[in-house]
Design a protein around this motif. Structure first.
Motif, PDB file in Angstrom:
ATOM      1  N   PRO A 244       0.882  -1.248   0.107  1.00 29.16           N
ATOM      2  CA  PRO A 244       0.051  -0.035  -0.112  1.00 29.16           C
ATOM      3  C   PRO A 244       0.805   1.183   0.137  1.00 29.16           C
ATOM      4  O   PRO A 244       2.000   1.172   0.564  1.00 29.16           O
ATOM      5  CB  PRO A 244      -0.870  -0.130   1.170  1.00 29.16           C
ATOM      6  CG  PRO A 244      -0.764  -1.694   1.494  1.00 29.16           C
ATOM      7  CD  PRO A 244       0.585  -2.205   1.190  1.00 29.16           C
ATOM      8  N   GLU A 245       0.336   2.344  -0.548  1.00 29.69           N
ATOM      9  CA  GLU A 245       1.090   3.576  -0.846  1.00 29.69           C
ATOM     10  C   GLU A 245       1.547   3.953   0.597  1.00 29.69           C
ATOM     11  O   GLU A 245       2.772   4.636   0.480  1.00 29.69           O
ATOM     12  CB  GLU A 245       0.141   4.606  -1.468  1.00 29.69           C
ATOM     13  CG  GLU A 245       1.054   5.787  -1.969  1.00 29.69           C
ATOM     14  CD  GLU A 245      -0.045   6.669  -2.573  1.00 29.69           C
ATOM     15  OE1 GLU A 245      -0.119   8.034  -2.248  1.00 29.69           O
ATOM     16  OE2 GLU A 245      -0.777   6.208  -3.494  1.00 29.69           O
ATOM     17  N   GLN A 246       0.701   4.099   1.582  1.00 25.82           N
ATOM     18  CA  GLN A 246       1.143   4.592   2.937  1.00 25.82           C
ATOM     19  C   GLN A 246       2.266   3.952   3.850  1.00 25.82           C
ATOM     20  O   GLN A 246       2.800   4.187   4.729  1.00 25.82           O
ATOM     21  CB  GLN A 246      -0.063   4.872   4.044  1.00 25.82           C
ATOM     22  CG  GLN A 246      -0.720   3.831   4.589  1.00 25.82           C
ATOM     23  CD  GLN A 246      -1.902   3.077   3.743  1.00 25.82           C
ATOM     24  OE1 GLN A 246      -1.896   3.369   2.424  1.00 25.82           O
ATOM     25  NE2 GLN A 246      -2.620   2.441   4.135  1.00 25.82           N
ATOM     26  N   ILE A 247       2.526   2.613   3.454  1.00 21.53           N
ATOM     27  CA  ILE A 247       3.416   1.827   4.023  1.00 21.53           C
ATOM     28  C   ILE A 247       4.815   1.738   3.285  1.00 21.53           C
ATOM     29  O   ILE A 247       5.204   1.819   2.232  1.00 21.53           O
ATOM     30  CB  ILE A 247       2.859   0.229   3.890  1.00 21.53           C
ATOM     31  CG1 ILE A 247       1.518   0.079   4.373  1.00 21.53           C
ATOM     32  CG2 ILE A 247       3.856  -0.699   4.419  1.00 21.53           C
ATOM     33  CD1 ILE A 247       1.471   0.073   5.806  1.00 21.53           C
ATOM     34  N   ASP A 248       5.877   1.853   4.338  1.00 25.29           N
ATOM     35  CA  ASP A 248       7.255   1.836   4.185  1.00 25.29           C
ATOM     36  C   ASP A 248       7.789   0.487   4.329  1.00 25.29           C
ATOM     37  O   ASP A 248       7.683   0.116   5.615  1.00 25.29           O
ATOM     38  CB  ASP A 248       8.090   2.901   4.669  1.00 25.29           C
ATOM     39  CG  ASP A 248       7.514   4.369   4.339  1.00 25.29           C
ATOM     40  OD1 ASP A 248       7.368   4.383   3.097  1.00 25.29           O
ATOM     41  OD2 ASP A 248       7.506   5.289   5.008  1.00 25.29           O
TER      42      ASP A 248
ATOM     43  N   VAL B 138       4.138   3.011   8.816  1.00 26.32           N
ATOM     44  CA  VAL B 138       3.344   3.963   8.178  1.00 26.32           C
ATOM     45  C   VAL B 138       3.859   5.228   8.041  1.00 26.32           C
ATOM     46  O   VAL B 138       4.354   5.778   9.191  1.00 26.32           O
ATOM     47  CB  VAL B 138       2.030   3.830   8.792  1.00 26.32           C
ATOM     48  CG1 VAL B 138       0.950   4.618   8.246  1.00 26.32           C
ATOM     49  CG2 VAL B 138       1.527   2.136   9.057  1.00 26.32           C
ATOM     50  N   ARG B 139       3.587   5.803   6.918  1.00 25.78           N
ATOM     51  CA  ARG B 139       4.143   7.554   6.688  1.00 25.78           C
ATOM     52  C   ARG B 139       3.378   8.382   7.805  1.00 25.78           C
ATOM     53  O   ARG B 139       2.086   7.889   7.922  1.00 25.78           O
ATOM     54  CB  ARG B 139       3.693   7.851   5.403  1.00 25.78           C
ATOM     55  CG  ARG B 139       4.943   7.127   4.517  1.00 25.78           C
ATOM     56  CD  ARG B 139       4.948   7.644   2.943  1.00 25.78           C
ATOM     57  NE  ARG B 139       5.569   6.984   2.173  1.00 25.78           N
ATOM     58  CZ  ARG B 139       5.158   6.185   1.408  1.00 25.78           C
ATOM     59  NH1 ARG B 139       3.790   6.065   0.923  1.00 25.78           N
ATOM     60  NH2 ARG B 139       5.735   5.241   0.825  1.00 25.78           N
ATOM     61  N   LYS B 140       3.815   9.241   8.358  1.00 23.03           N
ATOM     62  CA  LYS B 140       3.083  10.214   9.375  1.00 23.03           C
ATOM     63  C   LYS B 140       2.684   9.358  10.507  1.00 23.03           C
ATOM     64  O   LYS B 140       1.623   9.743  11.454  1.00 23.03           O
ATOM     65  CB  LYS B 140       2.136  11.065   8.689  1.00 23.03           C
ATOM     66  CG  LYS B 140       2.254  11.726   7.429  1.00 23.03           C
ATOM     67  CD  LYS B 140       1.187  12.309   6.820  1.00 23.03           C
ATOM     68  CE  LYS B 140       1.392  13.133   5.569  1.00 23.03           C
ATOM     69  NZ  LYS B 140       0.172  13.471   5.148  1.00 23.03           N
ATOM     70  N   SER B 141       3.463   8.365  11.033  1.00 22.37           N
ATOM     71  CA  SER B 141       3.089   7.522  12.436  1.00 22.37           C
ATOM     72  C   SER B 141       4.339   7.323  12.894  1.00 22.37           C
ATOM     73  O   SER B 141       5.306   6.975  12.376  1.00 22.37           O
ATOM     74  CB  SER B 141       2.432   6.522  11.990  1.00 22.37           C
ATOM     75  OG  SER B 141       2.036   5.597  13.189  1.00 22.37           O
TER      76      SER B 141
ATOM     77  N   LYS C 237       6.070  -5.139  17.861  1.00 19.40           N
ATOM     78  CA  LYS C 237       5.776  -3.635  17.585  1.00 19.40           C
ATOM     79  C   LYS C 237       6.922  -3.015  18.197  1.00 19.40           C
ATOM     80  O   LYS C 237       7.566  -3.089  19.277  1.00 19.40           O
ATOM     81  CB  LYS C 237       4.704  -3.266  18.469  1.00 19.40           C
ATOM     82  CG  LYS C 237       3.403  -3.231  17.690  1.00 19.40           C
ATOM     83  CD  LYS C 237       2.359  -2.859  18.706  1.00 19.40           C
ATOM     84  CE  LYS C 237       0.870  -2.446  18.051  1.00 19.40           C
ATOM     85  NZ  LYS C 237      -0.176  -2.157  18.673  1.00 19.40           N
ATOM     86  N   VAL C 238       7.356  -1.835  17.488  1.00 20.55           N
ATOM     87  CA  VAL C 238       8.421  -0.818  17.944  1.00 20.55           C
ATOM     88  C   VAL C 238       8.044   0.522  17.562  1.00 20.55           C
ATOM     89  O   VAL C 238       7.154   0.625  16.827  1.00 20.55           O
ATOM     90  CB  VAL C 238       9.698  -1.212  17.384  1.00 20.55           C
ATOM     91  CG1 VAL C 238      10.396  -2.532  17.941  1.00 20.55           C
ATOM     92  CG2 VAL C 238       9.833  -1.136  15.955  1.00 20.55           C
ATOM     93  N   SER C 239       8.724   1.531  18.112  1.00  9.88           N
ATOM     94  CA  SER C 239       8.393   2.766  17.908  1.00  9.88           C
ATOM     95  C   SER C 239       9.480   3.217  17.095  1.00  9.88           C
ATOM     96  O   SER C 239      10.706   2.840  17.015  1.00  9.88           O
ATOM     97  CB  SER C 239       8.418   3.643  19.325  1.00  9.88           C
ATOM     98  OG  SER C 239       8.462   5.000  18.936  1.00  9.88           O
ATOM     99  N   LYS C 240       9.356   4.285  15.956  1.00 10.12           N
ATOM    100  CA  LYS C 240      10.148   4.657  15.112  1.00 10.12           C
ATOM    101  C   LYS C 240      11.466   5.165  15.592  1.00 10.12           C
ATOM    102  O   LYS C 240      12.696   5.399  15.364  1.00 10.12           O
ATOM    103  CB  LYS C 240       9.715   5.516  14.135  1.00 10.12           C
ATOM    104  CG  LYS C 240       8.844   4.909  12.974  1.00 10.12           C
ATOM    105  CD  LYS C 240       8.452   5.956  11.930  1.00 10.12           C
ATOM    106  CE  LYS C 240       7.725   5.044  10.830  1.00 10.12           C
ATOM    107  NZ  LYS C 240       7.245   6.038   9.830  1.00 10.12           N
ATOM    108  N   SER C 241      11.228   6.000  17.009  1.00  6.30           N
ATOM    109  CA  SER C 241      12.417   6.603  17.565  1.00  6.30           C
ATOM    110  C   SER C 241      13.043   5.458  18.308  1.00  6.30           C
ATOM    111  O   SER C 241      14.370   5.958  18.695  1.00  6.30           O
ATOM    112  CB  SER C 241      11.515   7.646  18.955  1.00  6.30           C
ATOM    113  OG  SER C 241      10.967   6.835  19.637  1.00  6.30           O
ATOM    114  N   THR C 242      12.756   4.560  18.754  1.00 10.27           N
ATOM    115  CA  THR C 242      13.584   3.468  19.128  1.00 10.27           C
ATOM    116  C   THR C 242      13.910   2.260  18.281  1.00 10.27           C
ATOM    117  O   THR C 242      14.344   1.345  18.557  1.00 10.27           O
ATOM    118  CB  THR C 242      12.927   2.706  20.528  1.00 10.27           C
ATOM    119  OG1 THR C 242      11.717   1.973  19.965  1.00 10.27           O
ATOM    120  CG2 THR C 242      12.679   3.630  21.634  1.00 10.27           C
ATOM    121  N   LYS C 243      14.024   2.645  16.925  1.00 11.32           N
ATOM    122  CA  LYS C 243      14.342   1.703  15.977  1.00 11.32           C
ATOM    123  C   LYS C 243      15.590   0.820  16.279  1.00 11.32           C
ATOM    124  O   LYS C 243      15.941  -0.162  15.984  1.00 11.32           O
ATOM    125  CB  LYS C 243      14.783   1.997  14.541  1.00 11.32           C
ATOM    126  CG  LYS C 243      13.707   2.890  13.913  1.00 11.32           C
ATOM    127  CD  LYS C 243      14.147   3.053  12.427  1.00 11.32           C
ATOM    128  CE  LYS C 243      14.610   4.494  12.062  1.00 11.32           C
ATOM    129  NZ  LYS C 243      14.836   4.747  10.828  1.00 11.32           N
TER     130      LYS C 243
END
Length: 172
Positions: free
Chosen positions: A110-114, A145-148, A166-172
């Motif tokens: 999907p477009e919004q998924i990286d 997901v973009r913008k998340s 599950k992880v947070s983008k800030s703790t990759k």
């Protein structure tokens, strides 16, 4: 006799109700968008895990190399995971969909998924041998997901086992 019982709402009452509904909707809209993004991430992650397991199963069932990767215009596996992910029987193990190879499935991203894949070795594909082992292409999918800030990791071991967290983008 004239009856003054009125039924219905006055214009002022309708405007007050409309204002309250507008306020409630505007407060809930960001939460609805967040839920939609979270649902898209969860759904795509589940679908990707299904495709990984399908790829491994096909390798085991047929005793043949099977590859999962995005293909470029010349049918080579590429590191750019943006549009589609293909599953194919890779008879010579060159990580390219050759004319004698069989394309089994295609998953649209999907477009919004990286999606990013970091694998051992070349890192362009997830490749199972005829015994269902990844050997040199185990690694981790990073799905966001973009913008998340929400993100998921799908880890594939050398034995072909899959786990998601599950992880947070800030703790990759």
């Amino acid at each position: 006799m004239h009856d003054n019982n009125q039924h219905g709402l006055s214009l002022i009452e309708l405007l007050i109700i409309l204002t309250i509904v507008t306020i409630v909707l505007s407060l809930s809209l960001p939460n609805l968008q967040s839920m939609k993004r979270s649902s898209a991430l969860s759904s795509f992650t589940s679908e990707l895990i299904h495709y990984i397991r399908f790829t491994r199963y096909q390798a085991l069932a047929n005793g043949k190399r099977t590859t999962l990767c995005p293909l470029n215009e010349s049918n080579d596996c590429t590191k750019v995971w943006t549009q589609e992910i293909s599953v194919f029987e890779d008879l010579d193990g060159n990580r390219k969909l050759d004319p004698e190879d069989t394309l089994m499935k295609v998953l649209s991203i999907p477009e919004q998924i990286d999606v990013n894949w970091r694998g051992v070795g070349a890192g362009k594909s997830l490749h199972f041998n005829g015994r269902g082992l990844t050997s040199i292409s185990n690694g981790t999918f990073r799905i966001g997901v973009r913008k998340s800030e929400e993100m998921r990791h799908v880890v594939v071991s050398r034995l072909g086992k899959v786990k998601s967290k599950k992880v947070s983008k800030s703790t990759k």
